[in-house]
Write a protein that holds these residues in place. Structure first.
Motif: not given
Length: 348
Positions: A288-314
């Motif tokens: 397989c391969k993995v695409n780490l995707i930037e999150y696009n908010p849908i207004d309610d704030g429950e889901f928030q993009q992780a800090a860039s250091k978390a994406t870098d860690m992944y």
């Protein structure tokens, strides 16, 4: 009472040929009409200029062409185009053209609304109204191909079923559309340039493998433990990761085609090292391969993009374990055209 006219694009080429023979005409007339409908994308019978007026009138009396209409087109600052597509029954879906210097990709919808319940996706908040017909899927692709030629001076190069809906929950119609898209009678595109993106319906992934399609498979994964995945994608309770894993192993054994995992890292949901290691373990089951995707908010704030250091860690964790990984930046966010944002905001 006026008779109900048939949707002419529900007929195969053979059925069209037989219809003309029954009318006392030659079978090749059916082939001509079929070419107008699919290869040339005719919106009306009047536009079929190499067919006699009498024949065109006869077709108008018996059939309709339930063609889509691009109700509204929006262009992003990054070149992305979003179409609000009006269907024959006045329902609306959205499709997106994503340009890069080397390719133009169509992101198309397969359902009005969605059958599944991913908590982070705007489309999932719309109830599923109905499946799209093969011609409605095909028309989205045709419209984007025309836009690609008009605005970027090149034909469409790739198609992803990542728009509204779960394509494997509309399997038969999606496959009929793919057949038309790849046919020389249609757009003549290579199936290797088409990707079906699924949230993970094990039974249908196996069927896709059994049907020996040459298309590519992407899985909207986002978590590699059942506890986290069920929280953000509740249908995972019905289709747990063990079942998904077995289906993907079956897919690879039949197709030898590696899988793409789409994965968003959210703050406080799946941004720990344990989450990343669980993904590594899941990736090791099938090439397989993995695409780490930037999150696009849908207004309610429950889901928030992780800090860039978390994406870098992944990214580093995956790379250290020999897994191909790409960090994908979102396109078309300013017009709500990015992944997870399609919600018919443009519909009245």
């Amino acid at each position: 009472m006026e008779k109900k006219k048939k949707d002419i694009r529900a007929l195969s080429k053979k059925q069209l040929q037989e219809f003309f023979v029954e009318q006392g005409d030659k079978s090749f007339r059916g082939s001509q009409v079929y070419e107008w409908l699919w290869h040339k994308g005719a919106h009306s019978f009047e536009g079929m200029t190499n067919i006699s007026k009498t024949t065109r009138t006869m077709l108008t009396d018996n059939f309709v062409i339930n063609h889509i209409r691009v109700d509204r087109m929006q262009r992003s600052n990054d070149g992305t185009i979003k179409n609000a597509v009006k269907l024959h029954d006045n329902l609306t879906v959205e499709s997106v053209l994503i340009p890069t210097p080397t390719r133009t990709t169509a992101c198309v919808s397969s359902q009005v609304g969605c059958s599944l319940d991913c908590q982070f996706c705007a489309t999932a908040r719309l109830k599923r109204m109905r499946n799209l017909n093969p011609d409605e899927i095909y028309d989205q692709v045709m419209a984007i191909d025309n836009e690609s030629r008009l605005y970027f001076d090149r034909p469409l190069s790739n198609i992803v079923f990542m728009g509204m809906g779960e394509p494997l929950m509309n399997y038969n119609n999606v496959m009929k559309a793919v057949e038309k898209i790849t046919s020389e009678d249609g757009l003549g595109m290579s199936p290797k340039r088409i990707t079906i993106s699924t949230s993970g319906v094990p039974k249908m992934i196996k069927k896709l493998a059994d049907d020996e399609t040459k298309i590519k498979l992407a899985v909207s994964l986002h978590a590699a433990t059942d506890a986290v995945r069920t929280k953000i994608m509740p249908f995972n309770e019905t289709f747990p990761l063990q079942d998904l894993r077995e289906a993907l192993e079956y897919w690879y054994s039949k197709t030898k085609s590696r899988i793409t995992y789409e994965y968003i890292v959210w703050k406080g949901i799946n941004d720990t090292r344990e989450d990343a290691l669980a993904l590594v373990k899941f990736c090791n089951y099938v090439p397989c391969k993995v695409n780490l995707i930037e999150y696009n908010p849908i207004d309610d704030g429950e889901f928030q993009q992780a800090a860039s250091k978390a994406t870098d860690m992944y990214q580093k964790t995956l790379e250290r374990n020999g897994i191909t990984v790409t960090v994908r930046r979102s396109r078309g966010k300013d017009i709500d055209a990015a992944c997870g944002q399609l919600a018919n905001k443009s519909a009245s």
